[in-house]
Design an enzyme around this catalytic site. Structure first.
Site, short mmCIF file in Angstrom:
data_model
loop_
_atom_site.label_atom_id
_atom_site.label_comp_id
_atom_site.label_asym_id
_atom_site.label_seq_id
_atom_site.Cartn_x
_atom_site.Cartn_y
_atom_site.Cartn_z
N GLU A 270 49.57 38.43 47.55
CA GLU A 270 49.17 37.88 46.12
C GLU A 270 49.20 36.47 46.09
O GLU A 270 48.29 35.45 45.55
CB GLU A 270 50.13 38.46 45.19
CG GLU A 270 50.00 37.98 43.63
CD GLU A 270 48.50 38.68 42.93
OE1 GLU A 270 48.55 39.96 43.19
OE2 GLU A 270 47.46 38.12 42.48
N ASP A 271 50.34 35.90 46.74
CA ASP A 271 50.46 34.48 46.33
C ASP A 271 50.57 33.49 47.58
O ASP A 271 50.69 32.31 47.60
CB ASP A 271 51.99 34.25 45.70
CG ASP A 271 52.31 35.04 44.55
OD1 ASP A 271 51.30 35.21 43.71
OD2 ASP A 271 53.33 35.50 44.22
#
Ligand code: MN
Length: 714
Positions: free
Chosen positions: A76-77
């Site tokens: 996600e990051d």
């Protein structure tokens, strides 16, 4: 901030032989890709995956879970890719991390109460691996623990979602400690005043309460010792949110709630639990309605315990739970207890057989050597009978398993269903009988002029779709009957020198409708179209005693010698209607036993033909109506048969004797002698049914020198 060494200590403490290499590597990788990222708290981002991994290590989950927890935010990051994760940590870790990322992307725009249950189920169903849910729960737990760093608005949103979605999921999975923490933390942010009030009330007279707990514990302990029951007794405060709920639900004040404290007795074996229960009930008077045996009948999430409420030593109400050590372990970690690192550990075989998915879970864990198979089973068993799908706007619909895009369309709106021409699932066109899968996004293509098809009934699964399709078909039939009925009336009225439309406008037909028991003239006309009422009956109500052709018909029948002792047509039933004029096609002369069909004839009720009759086949199918023979009524029917024979003396006498021996009447005879000495005899006879006719024909064939016998269809 928890350190990786703490996590590894926790893991090795529970499982000294664990190979923690994968955890080490996951930590190093996670630290590298998250490098430089900072949380709202100001801590390095890495603190979050570490805390999540720590929670899972405390829950005694396997290495893969702990490693995946360390990596749960990297897709996600950070720039990390699934293939990289797979290469470095294997397919399991990659799948779990992808699953957590996928769930994180679901946005619950509509988190109103009515969606909450669907969302909860969907979250569970969408996770291919139950460990995805466990990591998601631990992730949310740490986020709740650090919620204070968010803005007010964000806090309320996240806390509400936690209360609506995550707390019930953790309860469903039996992880009660987590459920309680979710509830109390959410409660603190959502209703801070109420929260602080209850907190203050619980803390008030704390010393006195502690003394009370000690006293009760001693009472229990002494009683158990007396009977040589080795046990541990715990006294704890109930959670704030459950106290609040109890007060709100039963409209009680805090002082009314005596059982703010709950006691728990933990023993070694199940018989000891029941023995302890008996001793408690002997000591203090039980409140009968409050007794629950979750050992005999465990909760679906495997929770087992005895619950009882008694009137305690000071006349107060007191709640006591009695369970074994193993039950206590399961009660604390729920489903996670069955997914711990200790593969060799067996679950108590007595867990009730009544809860099928739990039963499967338990049995499969024993049977399956490979964890993947076990996990697959957990996933399927959670919600086998439902699918959860999205509208293009991201709303969730739950449908029965096997549901199709048509079911989905009708679940949106009846009109969407009625006008549905096609469907796109996840962007690609599919057949309307496609079976929807959980997670599918469905777009329905509609067209204003499109109508439901009878074929849809073959595959739709929901009651709503089925009933709406049927309703549409029925309305269509009614519209058709209405048009037909109107047309029939216009013609018949014209024949009787009446103008139907003028009478209609003058309101004359309303009385007629009323006479026949219909609410509206349209209903009356539709029933003419159905053939339940003839236009002549309506004319009859408007002009008294009309001279109608029916009588001529009957007269003609008499002249022809057709036997009609009872009123005409009573041998045939039209769709359960008895008050209708029936005629028989002279072309094909149907006889009971023949397959028949009816046609509405303008002004003359229904004419019955044999299904195979050529004339019938030429009729307008719109006028066709279902008819069947009335088995209760014995009548005779004329039918023509042709007998071809070599001409000889006594032939006619033989034929007539065969017919009369079979109890049939001869209505007419017509014979013709041909050049080659053959004779063609055409006999009109009246018979009861095809069976009698067949018998006569077969007997005729046996007559000497008869070549063949056939029924004339006209
Ligand atoms: Mn996270």
């Amino acid at each position: 901030m928890i350190r990786i060494s703490d996590i590894i200590d926790k893991v090795t403490e529970n499982n000294p032989d664990a190979d923690v290499d994968i955890i080490d590597r996951a930590y190093i990788y996670s630290a590298r890709v998250h490098d430089g990222q900072v949380r709202l708290s100001g801590e390095p981002y890495l603190s979050h995956p570490l805390e999540v991994a720590g929670i899972l290590a405390d829950m005694n989950l396997d290495m893969v879970s702990v490693a995946a927890a360390l990596l749960h935010d990297v897709l996600e990051d950070t720039k990390a890719t699934p293939s990289e994760i797979k290469e470095m940590f294997g397919e399991d870790v990659m799948n779990i991390v992808s699953g957590v990322t996928k769930l994180g992307k679901l946005s619950f725009r509509n988190s109103q109460e009515r969606y909450a249950e669907s969302i909860r189920k969907m979250l569970l169903a969408m996770a291919d691996d139950i460990r995805v849910i466990l990591i998601k729960l631990a992730d949310r737990l740490h986020n709740m623990r650090t919620l204070k760093f968010h803005t007010d608005q964000k806090r309320i949103e996240i806390a509400q979602e936690t209360l609506d979605i995550y707390a019930p999921i953790s309860a469903r999975l039996g992880i009660y400690w987590m459920k309680n923490e979710f509830e109390d933390t959410s409660f603190m942010y959502l209703q801070p005043e109420e929260y602080l009030k209850i907190k203050a009330l619980v803390n008030k007279d704390k010393d006195e309460r502690e003394k009370y707990i000690e006293t009760v514990k001693n009472y229990i302990k002494n009683k158990m010792d007396e009977y040589h029951l080795n046990c541990e007794v715990l006294g704890r405060y109930k959670y704030f949110y459950s106290i609040y709920q109890k007060m709100a639900k039963q409209n009680l004040t805090f002082d009314d709630i005596y059982d703010v404290i709950a006691f728990r007795i933990i023993l070694d074996t199940i018989p000891q639990c029941y023995e302890a229960l008996g001793l408690i009930h002997a000591l203090w008077k039980p409140i009968s309605k409050k007794f629950k045996d979750y050992i005999g009948i465990p909760k679906p999430n495997m929770y087992r315990s005895l619950h009882t409420s008694v009137i305690g030593p000071f006349g107060e109400r007191m709640e006591i739970q009695i369970r074994t050590k193993e039950m206590d372990r399961v009660a604390k970690s729920g489903i996670a207890a069955h997914w711990s690192y200790k593969e060799g550990k067996r679950i108590d075989e007595n867990i009730s057989k009544k809860f099928s998915w739990i039963q499967n879970l338990v049995e499969n864990q024993k049977e399956f050597k490979h964890p993947d198979e076990f996990l697959e089973n957990v996933r399927i068993d959670l919600f086998a009978d439902e699918v959860y799908v999205f509208t293009p706007r991201g709303d969730i619909r739950s449908l029965p398993s096997g549901a199709t895009p048509v079911d989905f369309a009708y679940s949106i709106h009846s009109e969407v269903g009625n006008q549905c021409t096609g469907a796109k699932v996840n962007g690609s066109m599919v057949h309307l009988n496609y079976r929807l899968k959980t997670g599918d996004t469905i777009e329905i293509i509609t067209s204003k002029n499109h109508h439901p098809s009878k074929d849809w009934l073959k595959f739709v699964k929901t009651v709503k779709a089925r009933s709406r399709i049927r309703q549409w078909i029925k309305t269509q039939e009614k519209d058709r009957s209405l048009t037909l009925g109107r047309e029939m009336c216009e013609k018949t009225f014209r024949k009787n020198n009446l103008n139907f439309n003028t009478l209609l406008k003058a309101g004359q037909t309303e009385k007629v409708a009323e006479h026949f028991g219909f609410k509206t003239v349209d209903d009356l006309l539709a029933s003419v179209g159905y053939g339940k009422i003839t236009p002549l009956q309506i004319v009859g109500r408007i002009i008294p005693k009309p001279k109608v052709e029916v009588e001529e018909e009957t007269l003609l029948n008499k002249i022809l010698g057709r036997v009609r002792k009872k009123r005409p047509g009573s041998g045939v039933v039209v769709k359960g209607v008895d008050d209708i004029l029936i005629k028989f096609g002279k072309c094909c002369q149907p006889v009971p036993g023949d397959s028949i069909t009816g046609y509405i004839t303008q002004g003359f009720g229904v004419t019955v033909h044999r299904t195979r009759c050529v004339n019938a086949l030429r009729m307008n199918p719109e006028r066709q109506i279902e008819v069947e023979w009335n088995k209760d009524i014995a009548e005779t029917y004329s039918v023509k048969i042709q007998v071809t024979s070599f001409d000889r003396v006594g032939l006619l006498a033989d034929i007539t004797s065969v017919i009369s021996r079979n109890e049939a009447n001869i209505v007419g005879v017509n014979t013709k002698t041909l050049d080659n000495k053959t004779v063609d005899g055409c006999f009109t006879i009246s018979v009861k049914d095809t069976a009698q006719l067949r018998k006569i024909m077969s007997d005729l064939k046996k007559i000497k020198l008869v070549h063949h016998v056939r029924r004339l269809d006209g």
